[in-house]
Each structure stands twice: as structure tokens, then as C-alpha cells.
Scaffold this active site. Sequence first.
Site, PDB file in Angstrom:
ATOM      1  N   LYS A  21     -12.290   9.736   6.931  1.00 10.82           N
ATOM      2  CA  LYS A  21     -11.825   8.302   5.453  1.00 10.82           C
ATOM      3  C   LYS A  21     -10.940   7.757   6.922  1.00 10.82           C
ATOM      4  CE  LYS A  21     -13.825   9.246   1.983  1.00 10.82           C
ATOM      5  NZ  LYS A  21     -13.929   9.360   0.255  1.00 10.82           N
ATOM      6  N   ARG A  79      -3.949  30.344   5.553  1.00  7.36           N
ATOM      7  CA  ARG A  79      -2.534  30.225   4.459  1.00  7.36           C
ATOM      8  C   ARG A  79      -2.197  31.479   3.523  1.00  7.36           C
ATOM      9  NH1 ARG A  79      -5.040  24.708   1.213  1.00  7.36           N
ATOM     10  NH2 ARG A  79      -4.001  23.336   2.584  1.00  7.36           N
TER      11      ARG A  79
END
Length: 398
Positions: A199, A34
Amino acid sequence: MRTLDDLDVKGRRVLVRADLNVPLDGETITDDGRIRASVPTIRTLAERGAKVVVCAHLGRPKGKADPKYSLGPVARRLGELLGQEVAFATDVVGDSAHGTVETLQGGEVALLENLRYEPGEESKDDAERAAFAEKLAGLAELYVGDGFGAVHRKHASVYDVPKLLPHAAGGLVVAEVEVLKKLTESPERPYVVVLGGAKVSDKLGVIANLLAKVDRLLIGGGMAYTFLKAQGYEVGKSLLQEDQLDQVRGFLNTAAERGVELVLPEDVLAAVTFGPDAEHDVVAATEIPADREGLDIGPRTRELFAAKLADARTVFWNGPMGVFEFDAFSGGTRAVAEALIARSSEGGFTVVGGGDSAAAVRKLELPEDGFSHISTGGGASLEYLEGKALPGLVALED
Ligand code: 3PG
Ligand code: MG
């Protein structure tokens, strides 16, 4: 959206919201992706003679100063990458920030301390956020939004400050949005999406939206077990979100109705425990023993997924196929990454959707230029593909 070319920055103080939220091991940055992605915009502004004031967050310090989340190590790395000194303010809008900004000359760069040390940054209370935004905006004359990974957050530095200063989007935000537009508006077909990660509940919105857009949806990683269970199979001790079973059954039905091929694992690496050296066997996905947990997709599934990607013209991939942090369970993620690289080399458009999948590419030492694009924003890309209005982009449009 205005871009850097629309701003006259010479000699002026420009506040750049970047996403420098990198993983740290103590003070060591373990993946500087990043920071590297943020360099071009900062460098361009400095070369044009701006006094560049960078602001960013790190982790979730929840509104108070905590040295564990200091951007100090990031300031040092940013300086190395830019090849020039980065002055570091030890607060966000206090004496240090003001002092640092006041002494900046055209072409120089400063970084403020972690925005999330200030409760106003993330406040849900509009007035509290606006009050902090005023202080932040007071440090500069112009604003550049370039923190793509945080554009889905309605935070002061992302959403409120651009209302107070003349603003433009930085090059990273422009590039990221261009890629997402291409995926949303005119994907060349077949368009295949690969989703993984722990998830399914994190991906409900995006799955619902993609089922109307894609030709194939391949599901691996921890979330696959909820799909297998929804089809009636036992998944042993694998990750399972019981409360999502109805949702997932709905997805299976929708996919069938719409003719979207929803592809699930056929085999998995079933381990006796969770750990890097866990004893494990390849088992059919429909026959996971009660005392085992699936930690990666198996060899047949790797081949199946590669085959389902083989004719793709557009691919979006978000989420690892297994616990890639452990070498023994990184093979599935590697196989998917390599299938994308193969598509890119044959002219396909391949996008790695940030977060853990981008980290996996680097951890597995795969060539970053083997993909058409590696996003710096996992959550942000998913919310864009879900069709949501992203606060940071909305603010830059005005
Ligand atoms: C990220 O890492 O997802 C972005 O930097 C945003 O951070 P957040 O998820 O803590 O808001
Ligand atoms: Mg996040």
C-alpha cells in the site's frame, strides 16, 4: 539518552520492554529474528546481576486474554537462546506476575504474558494508560526501553512506564537509532531508497519526507501500480489505490522539480490469478492486460534497479518487490536484496527497514550479515525517517 552503563542494576528488578512480536504458525515461531535481537540486552542485564522482568506484546488481542496470542512459545525460545530458564508469568500484572517476580534471584529472567491482554496498554485515554502503567511499574525498580519495533506506539509500557521509573535505553534501541540518525543526518551520496509493499497509503509521509533527502527513489511491489496508473497506464487487476492517485501525482511532480530520480518498474510478472502456481507472463509495465495482476517486478526491472543501486553509498530498503512468499514471485525481492549485499561488500551502507523486507531476507535464506543493518522495526523506522517524534524515544530522552 542514558544507556545500560548508566544504571546500577545488581540485585535490582529491571523491567525490560522488548519487541518479541514474532510470526507464529500455531505455537511454532516462523521467524525468531526479533527474539534473537532482544537477547544481548537481556543477557547483559542478567550477567550484571539484575532480576530481569521482560514485557512484550504479540499480535493484536485488543485488550483481552486470548491463548492464540500467548507469549508462552516465545518464553521457551528466549530461554533456548539465552541458555537459561525463563520463568513465564501467565498474566501481566496479576498474581502470577507478582509471584514470578518475587521469587526471581539476581541473574534470573522472567517474561510476563502479552501486554495487550490488558486494555490499559493501548488505551487512548491517558488516565487509563497511566493506571495500567502504575501497576506495571510496580513490578520493578528500574526500566529499560529496548522494544525498538514498538517505539512508535504511545502505549503504557513504551511511553508511560519510563516516566515512573529511573530508565535507560537498551542496546538494541541505541543501535537502531544510531543507524537511523546516520540515514537522516549525514547519508553518504548517492543515497538511494527502495520502497515496496502493498500500500502506498502506508508510506505517504515517508515518501514526502524522503523526496527532500534522497538522490533516487525506486518503487516496486504492490504500491508501484498506483504510480503507474498515476502516469496514465492501465494496471489490469493489480493492486491499486484509486484514492491515492492525486497524492501520487503530486509525488511525481515534486520528484521532477527537485531532480530526484523516481524509478518505476518497466516490466512485471502478470499473473492470471493470485496464487503460488499462478500462470504468468512477463509484460511491459505500460501494457498490463486488463485480466492480469502484477505479482512481481520483471527481469528488465530487476536489472534496472540493480543498475540504479550500483553506485549507491547509502541504501534504505523497505517493502518487498512482489509476493515473495510464493517462490515464483520472489525473484524481484531477491534481486533487490542481492543488489544491497553487493553494495555492502563494496563499502556501501545498506539498511533493511524491518517488517516484510527483513522477513524476506530470512525466508529467501540470504545472509543476514550481508547488510550493514537489518532493523527490527518496519513501522518504527518509517516513522523515524518521516521525521516524526516517536513516543518511546521521547520518553527515554527525558
Ligand atoms: C510490529 O510488528 O509492527 C510491532 O511489533 C508493533 O506492533 P503493532 O504494529 O501491532 O503495533
Ligand atoms: Mg506494525
